[in-house]
Design a protein around this motif. Structure first.
Motif: not given
Length: 159
Positions: A7-35
């Motif tokens: 598992e890879l830790p995640l954090r909310a982006a600055p100003g994000s409306p998404l309330a990620l919990p302490e210990g929020g994670t990504a699993t299995h894979g990562v896509d290289g999203l382009t914004v």
């Protein structure tokens, strides 16, 4: 796409409306999203993968289109589901930790409910209204306990 051996830790982006919990994670894979013109909701905490966002969203009409660049861990998935459906519409109320319900509209106006038990233990939920089991046609009155076997899925429509 990169594979994740753990598992890879995640954090909310600055100003994000998404309330990620302490210990929020990504699993299995990562896509290289382009914004281009989306809002970043969550970021990977990683020296390499951190250059790409984990979750993005973009307003469209009365709603938004959200892209998730990983398989979210349980806490992340729960936070994302709560954010995506900020107003409850299924009426299922409190569910056991291993149970999820997905509710949607049928073309004929009825509501469909897909109920999953994601564990090795049996579980039970209470019907939020009169339901019909789509497999056997049985009617489940409001308030009736509905049993789920281990790793079970049941599909109902409003009666």
């Amino acid at each position: 796409m990169g594979n994740l051996p753990a598992e890879l830790p995640l954090r909310a982006a600055p100003g994000s409306p998404l309330a990620l919990p302490e210990g929020g994670t990504a699993t299995h894979g990562v896509d290289g999203l382009t914004v281009v013109d989306a809002e970043v909701l969550a970021e990977y905490e990683h020296p390499h993968f951190g250059r790409w966002p984990a979750i993005t969203t973009r307003r469209h009409g009365a709603g938004h289109v959200t892209c998730v660049g990983t398989v979210p861990g349980r806490g992340t998935a729960r936070a994302l589901a709560e954010w995506l459906s900020s107003a409850p519409s299924s009426g299922w109320g409190t569910l056991p930790a291993s149970v999820t319900v997905t509710t949607g509209n049928c073309p004929d106006g009825r509501r469909a409910h897909v109920v999953h038990d994601w564990s090795w233990q049996e579980a039970a939920v209470r019907a939020p209204g009169d339901l019909t089991d789509v497999l056997d046609g049985s009617v489940i009155p409001v308030g009736t306990s509905v049993g789920l076997g281990a790793w079970d899925v049941r599909v109902f429509v409003t009666s």
